[in-house]
Design a protein around this motif. Structure first.
Motif, PDB file in Angstrom:
ATOM      1  N   THR A 103       1.332   3.350  -9.770  1.00 20.68           N
ATOM      2  CA  THR A 103       2.260   4.429  -9.461  1.00 20.68           C
ATOM      3  C   THR A 103       3.492   3.825  -8.810  1.00 20.68           C
ATOM      4  OG1 THR A 103       0.397   5.918  -9.081  1.00 20.68           O
ATOM      5  CG2 THR A 103       2.547   6.617  -8.245  1.00 20.68           C
TER       6      THR A 103
ATOM      7  N   SER B 253       8.390   2.017  -3.690  1.00 20.52           N
ATOM      8  CA  SER B 253       7.091   1.427  -3.377  1.00 20.52           C
ATOM      9  C   SER B 253       6.199   1.540  -4.606  1.00 20.52           C
ATOM     10  CB  SER B 253       6.447   2.104  -2.170  1.00 20.52           C
ATOM     11  OG  SER B 253       6.213   3.465  -2.422  1.00 20.52           O
TER      12      SER B 253
ATOM     13  N   MET C 293       1.958   1.712  -5.829  1.00 17.97           N
ATOM     14  CA  MET C 293       0.541   1.836  -5.501  1.00 17.97           C
ATOM     15  C   MET C 293      -0.250   1.377  -6.718  1.00 17.97           C
ATOM     16  SD  MET C 293      -1.759   2.677  -3.321  1.00 17.97           S
ATOM     17  CE  MET C 293      -1.478   4.000  -2.195  1.00 17.97           C
TER      18      MET C 293
ATOM     19  N   GLU D 229      -4.193   0.577  -8.211  1.00 20.30           N
ATOM     20  CA  GLU D 229      -5.621   0.801  -8.014  1.00 20.30           C
ATOM     21  C   GLU D 229      -6.391   0.203  -9.171  1.00 20.30           C
ATOM     22  OE1 GLU D 229      -6.594   4.875  -7.255  1.00 20.30           O
ATOM     23  OE2 GLU D 229      -4.904   5.131  -5.900  1.00 20.30           O
TER      24      GLU D 229
ATOM     25  N   SER E 187       8.450  -7.839  -4.222  1.00 16.48           N
ATOM     26  CA  SER E 187       7.705  -6.955  -3.323  1.00 16.48           C
ATOM     27  C   SER E 187       7.128  -7.687  -2.118  1.00 16.48           C
ATOM     28  CB  SER E 187       6.526  -6.326  -4.087  1.00 16.48           C
ATOM     29  OG  SER E 187       6.939  -5.727  -5.273  1.00 16.48           O
TER      30      SER E 187
ATOM     31  N   SER F 108      -0.156  -2.755   2.407  1.00 15.67           N
ATOM     32  CA  SER F 108      -1.565  -2.570   2.771  1.00 15.67           C
ATOM     33  C   SER F 108      -2.438  -2.834   1.553  1.00 15.67           C
ATOM     34  CB  SER F 108      -1.818  -1.152   3.298  1.00 15.67           C
ATOM     35  OG  SER F 108      -1.615  -0.207   2.278  1.00 15.67           O
ATOM     36  N   CYS F 109      -3.709  -3.119   1.822  1.00 18.37           N
ATOM     37  CA  CYS F 109      -4.686  -3.305   0.757  1.00 18.37           C
ATOM     38  C   CYS F 109      -6.032  -2.829   1.278  1.00 18.37           C
ATOM     39  CB  CYS F 109      -4.758  -4.767   0.326  1.00 18.37           C
ATOM     40  SG  CYS F 109      -5.760  -4.998  -1.158  1.00 18.37           S
TER      41      CYS F 109
ATOM     42  N   GLN G 122      -7.195  -0.796  -3.572  1.00 14.61           N
ATOM     43  CA  GLN G 122      -5.942  -0.044  -3.560  1.00 14.61           C
ATOM     44  C   GLN G 122      -4.920  -0.917  -2.858  1.00 14.61           C
ATOM     45  OE1 GLN G 122      -7.175   3.520  -1.483  1.00 14.61           O
ATOM     46  NE2 GLN G 122      -7.145   4.657  -3.388  1.00 14.61           N
TER      47      GLN G 122
ATOM     48  N   ARG H 283      -0.904  -1.377  -1.815  1.00 13.26           N
ATOM     49  CA  ARG H 283       0.395  -0.699  -1.678  1.00 13.26           C
ATOM     50  C   ARG H 283       1.451  -1.746  -1.389  1.00 13.26           C
ATOM     51  NH1 ARG H 283       3.734   1.826   2.049  1.00 13.26           N
ATOM     52  NH2 ARG H 283       2.392   1.332   3.804  1.00 13.26           N
TER      53      ARG H 283
END
Length: 128
Positions: free
Chosen positions: A22, A51, A53, A55, A99, A103-104, A119, A121
């Protein structure tokens, strides 16, 4: 079907088993309230914060796909911890994004103990 996603930091390139990506572009307009029953003032300074995301699933054992390493959970977790201070290149379907990892999260479900779900980010400068 997994998406074609690669993440590169220095000499390390990983291909990730990815279920979804995303890409989010957020703006930050300002709203200044005024006294009385007057509409607030809206100001847009033109700033945006892209940003990403990501997954997917990650196995307990690393493998090779097309000459690129598909990391194990341990390899990827170690890389994420190392890359927090590093600028990385995230590539999905040929589009690249400079990038940093924000977080992960790694999750293992009791019914699916053969793999981890991750996940990731990223904050990014946008597509390059």
């Amino acid at each position: 079907m997994a998406l074609d996603v690669q993440i590169v930091s220095g000499a390390t390139t990983y291909r990730l088993k990815t279920e979804s990506v995303t890409i989010i572009y957020e703006r930050s307009p300002l709203q200044a309230a005024l006294p009385g029953n007057i509409n607030p003032i809206l100001l847009d300074l033109g700033a945006f914060r892209p940003s990403i995301m990501v997954e997917g699933k990650i196995d307990e054992v690393a493998s090779i796909d097309g000459g690129i390493t598909v990391p194990s959970k341990v390899n990827f977790e170690d890389a994420v911890r190392t890359w927090y201070d590093t600028t990385i290149t995230f590539t999905v379907s040929g589009d690249s994004y400079v990038s940093k990892i924000a977080s992960c999260r790694f999750t293992m479900e009791s019914t699916k103990e053969t793999f981890w779900v991750y996940q990731l980010r990223l904050v990014t400068q946008g597509r390059t």
